[in-house]
Design an enzyme around this catalytic site. Structure first.
Site, PDB file in Angstrom:
ATOM      1  N   LYS A 172     -11.979  39.089 -89.195  1.00  0.00           N
ATOM      2  CA  LYS A 172     -11.199  40.064 -89.964  1.00  0.00           C
ATOM      3  C   LYS A 172      -9.873  40.342 -89.258  1.00  0.00           C
ATOM      4  O   LYS A 172      -9.821  41.043 -88.257  1.00  0.00           O
ATOM      5  CB  LYS A 172     -11.959  41.386 -90.126  1.00  0.00           C
ATOM      6  CG  LYS A 172     -11.363  42.203 -91.254  1.00  0.00           C
ATOM      7  CD  LYS A 172     -11.334  43.697 -91.011  1.00  0.00           C
ATOM      8  CE  LYS A 172     -10.132  44.190 -90.281  1.00  0.00           C
ATOM      9  NZ  LYS A 172      -8.832  44.094 -90.942  1.00  0.00           N
ATOM     10  N   SER A 226      -6.833  49.592 -81.329  1.00  0.00           N
ATOM     11  CA  SER A 226      -6.605  50.921 -80.766  1.00  0.00           C
ATOM     12  C   SER A 226      -7.849  51.460 -80.054  1.00  0.00           C
ATOM     13  O   SER A 226      -8.970  51.006 -80.300  1.00  0.00           O
ATOM     14  CB  SER A 226      -6.200  51.878 -81.878  1.00  0.00           C
ATOM     15  OG  SER A 226      -7.273  52.007 -82.785  1.00  0.00           O
ATOM     16  N   GLU A 247     -10.610  45.163 -76.187  1.00  0.00           N
ATOM     17  CA  GLU A 247      -9.291  45.199 -75.532  1.00  0.00           C
ATOM     18  C   GLU A 247      -8.495  46.259 -76.262  1.00  0.00           C
ATOM     19  O   GLU A 247      -8.277  46.144 -77.471  1.00  0.00           O
ATOM     20  CB  GLU A 247      -8.572  43.855 -75.643  1.00  0.00           C
ATOM     21  CG  GLU A 247      -9.115  42.771 -74.755  1.00  0.00           C
ATOM     22  CD  GLU A 247      -9.060  43.084 -73.282  1.00  0.00           C
ATOM     23  OE1 GLU A 247      -8.281  43.972 -72.872  1.00  0.00           O
ATOM     24  OE2 GLU A 247      -9.825  42.453 -72.533  1.00  0.00           O
ATOM     25  N   CYS A 281       0.314  45.310 -75.694  1.00  0.00           N
ATOM     26  CA  CYS A 281      -0.532  46.216 -74.904  1.00  0.00           C
ATOM     27  C   CYS A 281      -0.242  46.068 -73.421  1.00  0.00           C
ATOM     28  O   CYS A 281      -0.608  46.919 -72.619  1.00  0.00           O
ATOM     29  CB  CYS A 281      -2.007  45.998 -75.219  1.00  0.00           C
ATOM     30  SG  CYS A 281      -2.483  44.283 -75.223  1.00  0.00           S
ATOM     31  N   GLN A 328       4.372  52.667 -87.750  1.00  0.00           N
ATOM     32  CA  GLN A 328       4.647  52.493 -86.323  1.00  0.00           C
ATOM     33  C   GLN A 328       6.009  53.089 -85.975  1.00  0.00           C
ATOM     34  O   GLN A 328       6.172  53.714 -84.922  1.00  0.00           O
ATOM     35  CB  GLN A 328       4.574  51.012 -85.951  1.00  0.00           C
ATOM     36  CG  GLN A 328       4.769  50.728 -84.475  1.00  0.00           C
ATOM     37  CD  GLN A 328       3.727  51.402 -83.584  1.00  0.00           C
ATOM     38  OE1 GLN A 328       2.543  51.281 -83.820  1.00  0.00           O
ATOM     39  NE2 GLN A 328       4.182  52.140 -82.568  1.00  0.00           N
ATOM     40  N   GLU A 380      -0.230  55.911 -75.195  1.00  0.00           N
ATOM     41  CA  GLU A 380       0.417  54.651 -75.554  1.00  0.00           C
ATOM     42  C   GLU A 380       1.290  54.850 -76.793  1.00  0.00           C
ATOM     43  O   GLU A 380       0.817  55.345 -77.811  1.00  0.00           O
ATOM     44  CB  GLU A 380      -0.638  53.574 -75.838  1.00  0.00           C
ATOM     45  CG  GLU A 380      -0.007  52.218 -76.051  1.00  0.00           C
ATOM     46  CD  GLU A 380      -1.028  51.111 -76.263  1.00  0.00           C
ATOM     47  OE1 GLU A 380      -1.934  51.309 -77.087  1.00  0.00           O
ATOM     48  OE2 GLU A 380      -0.917  50.067 -75.606  1.00  0.00           O
TER      49      GLU A 380
HETATM   50  P1  ADP Z   1      -3.700  49.095 -84.571  1.00  0.00           P
HETATM   51  O1  ADP Z   1      -3.077  50.333 -84.059  1.00  0.00           O
HETATM   52  O2  ADP Z   1      -3.459  47.862 -83.779  1.00  0.00           O
HETATM   53  O3  ADP Z   1      -3.512  48.894 -86.040  1.00  0.00           O
HETATM   54  P2  ADP Z   1      -6.501  49.510 -85.159  1.00  0.00           P
HETATM   55  O4  ADP Z   1      -7.582  49.780 -84.167  1.00  0.00           O
HETATM   56  O5  ADP Z   1      -6.301  50.465 -86.257  1.00  0.00           O
HETATM   57  O6  ADP Z   1      -5.234  49.362 -84.264  1.00  0.00           O
HETATM   58  O7  ADP Z   1      -6.686  48.073 -85.795  1.00  0.00           O
HETATM   59  C1  ADP Z   1      -7.177  46.952 -85.107  1.00  0.00           C
HETATM   60  C2  ADP Z   1      -8.109  46.192 -86.024  1.00  0.00           C
HETATM   61  O8  ADP Z   1      -9.268  47.016 -86.264  1.00  0.00           O
HETATM   62  C3  ADP Z   1      -7.530  45.880 -87.401  1.00  0.00           C
HETATM   63  O9  ADP Z   1      -7.954  44.590 -87.811  1.00  0.00           O
HETATM   64  C4  ADP Z   1      -8.122  46.955 -88.259  1.00  0.00           C
HETATM   65  O10 ADP Z   1      -8.206  46.593 -89.617  1.00  0.00           O
HETATM   66  C5  ADP Z   1      -9.510  47.083 -87.659  1.00  0.00           C
HETATM   67  N1  ADP Z   1     -10.193  48.354 -87.997  1.00  0.00           N
HETATM   68  C6  ADP Z   1      -9.650  49.539 -88.297  1.00  0.00           C
HETATM   69  N2  ADP Z   1     -10.613  50.450 -88.585  1.00  0.00           N
HETATM   70  C7  ADP Z   1     -11.812  49.825 -88.443  1.00  0.00           C
HETATM   71  C8  ADP Z   1     -13.185  50.217 -88.569  1.00  0.00           C
HETATM   72  N3  ADP Z   1     -13.531  51.438 -88.923  1.00  0.00           N
HETATM   73  N4  ADP Z   1     -14.121  49.294 -88.336  1.00  0.00           N
HETATM   74  C9  ADP Z   1     -13.792  48.046 -87.945  1.00  0.00           C
HETATM   75  N5  ADP Z   1     -12.541  47.611 -87.828  1.00  0.00           N
HETATM   76  C10 ADP Z   1     -11.545  48.481 -88.054  1.00  0.00           C
END
Ligand code: ADP
Length: 479
Positions: A172, A226, A247, A281, A328, A380
């Site tokens: 994903k 994140s 990570e 990061c 962002q 961050e």
């Molecule tokens: P960023 O700030 O890099 O967008 P996220 O943690 O929101 O950080 O996103 C990183 C990845 O995690 C993306 O592919 C996002 O779609 C996915 N993601 C966000 N929410 C969820 C969740 N509840 N479960 C699994 N994956 C998620």
């Protein structure tokens, strides 16, 4: 005319148009249209990966080598086209987009080689007549969840080892960068992967990602993103007793000592803090500078920042592309406002820029007079924003560098062997750089951090094996 990119589930391209992707350098430019998977498709993808696992895990090195090598060759042959498309959807410069694409090719090549170098161990048992073998198997169905800032390299450094060690995958990618993700999956699919071995489910994290976290059939999850989402991955994985690897963020220090070569320190700062629009990061966001060089350093950095060309990522002259999207950009601007409220001085930049096309352009920002206790030094930001924290001497610099909830990378600019050696030993980071930017790493050695930055085994290089395999110890009594 944009082409609809579909999800790959059990070897079939499926799905209707669900989302559009916009070029951050020119918001009038639609990069593409993409299928958006729901929970049902996620379940189908997981079922397909489960069905494909027994055969793929026993496929042997040659079949895996062939797919990975072919993939590497095609990515390398198409590096300019793929790199350009990456720059168009993410906003990093053309040079950065092509560089990242080459890196993805190198990663596939490295893990193609690893398929032929798998070893086990055979040792005598403590019991007479018994032999003990230690071998490694794939973990099973691996969920791969990736962020937007390295649209091709991060998927590559998770997918390549997962396949090399015999796992099947549900992948994903981040919502903002589906084109690069689709491209890499298309190449792997055409390179000859059996159906179900690699499944692509583009869609929302809260829907598709969450469905992966909630499935008892996913045996391992590799996540980059994140801290907040990382914690959700951890909690759900403990619930299902599955292996996981995270990570997450960084608040990486770059220490500049009085005895530093000023030109080297400025290069490391501008590259580490601002290239890729600071959206790494591993970016240096805390510049910890000793008193004797402080003023000269700040002046020299400002001078360099003033010369940087900020603009359309697809223009070959551009050195800093736009911020990735409106959300962002707002986060960056909010933190710039917070820094000023906290009493740091905005010594350079930080304002929106107009260019020929509508895009998310922000002039790199440099704060001086920051303290390590300020929110801008602890949280961050993930944008082109860095703070100078003035310190008395090396000892204070080291203390400040380590005083953070994160621990991904750190760096020091010095000509003193004594300080460089001491810093390498005592910095509480997973990766330490001496006279080099905190960002920018090799593809064949371990990547990962300490404290709140990372969890689980390292990624990349041979160390990737720890996560993507599980050990079996077998005893044989031969009389
Ligand atoms: P960023 O700030 O890099 O967008 P996220 O943690 O929101 O950080 O996103 C990183 C990845 O995690 C993306 O592919 C996002 O779609 C996915 N993601 C966000 N929410 C969820 C969740 N509840 N479960 C699994 N994956 C998620």
């Amino acid at each position: 005319m944009t082409v609809l990119r579909k999800n790959l589930i059990d070897g079939e391209w499926l799905g209707e148009a669900g989302s559009r992707n916009i070029n951050p350098s020119n918001t009038d430019d639609v990069v593409g249209e993409y299928a958006s998977a729901g929970p049902e498709e996620a379940k189908q993808a997981i079922a397909a990966a489960k069905a494909a696992f027994p055969a793929w895990s026993r496929s042997g090195p040659l079949a895996r080598h062939a797919v990975l090598k072919k993939t590497s060759d095609e990515i390398m042959a198409r590096k300019d086209e793929i790199g350009r498309s990456l720059a168009r959807e993410e906003g990093k410069t053309l040079a950065e987009g092509v560089g990242e694409t080459i890196r993805a090719a190198q990663i596939f090549d490295f893990f193609a080689g690893e398929t032929l170098r798998l070893t086990g161990e055979l040792v005598p048992s403590v019991r007479p007549g018994v032999g003990v073998e230690m071998t490694r198997d794939g973990v099973g169905i691996v969920g791969i969840i990736t962020p937007w800032n390295f649209p091709i390299a991060i998927p590559a450094w998770k997918i390549a080892p997962a396949l090399a060690y015999g796992n099947t995958i549900v992948f994903k990618p981040a919502e903002l960068v589906p084109e690069s993700a689709w491209t890499i999956v298309d190449i792997l699919h055409r390179a000859g992967l059996p159906k179900g071995v690699l499944n692509l489910v583009m869609g929302k994290g809260s829907v598709v990602g969450q469905a992966m976290l909630d499935s008892p059939d996913v045996n391992a999850i590799s996540f980059t993103g994140s801290v907040g989402t990382g914690k959700r991955v951890a909690e759900a994985s403990v619930e299902h007793m599955r292996k996981f690897q995270l990570e997450m963020g960084g608040k990486n220090p770059l220490v500049v000592l009085d005895d530093a070569d000023l030109a080297v320190a400025v290069d490391c700062t501008v590259n580490g803090a601002y290239f890729s629009t600071g959206q790494r990061c591993t970016a240096s966001s805390r510049l910890i500078v000793t008193e004797g060089i402080h003023d000269r350093f700040v002046e020299a950095v400002k001078e360099r920042l003033d010369k940087l060309v900020i603009g359309d990522a697809l223009d070959a002259k551009t050195q800093i592309g736009p911020v990735v999207d409106q959300t962002q950009l707002k986060q960056d601007e909010d933190y710039i406002a917070i820094g000023r409220q906290e009493g740091a001085e905005l010594a350079f930049g930080g304002e929106r820029l107009e260019r020929e096309t509508p895009g998310f352009y922000l002039r790199p920002a440099l704060f001086t007079g920051a303290t390590n206790a300020m929110r801008i030094s602890r949280e961050e930001i993930f944008g082109p924003v860095a703070n100078v924290i003035r310190v008395k001497d090396y000892d204070e610099a080291l203390t400040v560098a380590n005083d953070t909830p994160f621990g991904l990378t750190s760096g020091i600019c010095t000509t003193s062997l004594k300080h460089a050696t001491h810093f390498k030993r005592n910095s509480e980071a997973g990766m330490v750089m001496v006279n080099l930017p905190t960002a920018g790493v090799d593809f064949h050695v371990p990547f990962g951090g300490r404290k709140g930055s990372s969890y689980g085994p390292r990624e990349q290089g041979r160390y990737a094996m720890e996560f993507y395999t599980t050990v079996k110890t077998a005893y044989t009594f031969a009389g």
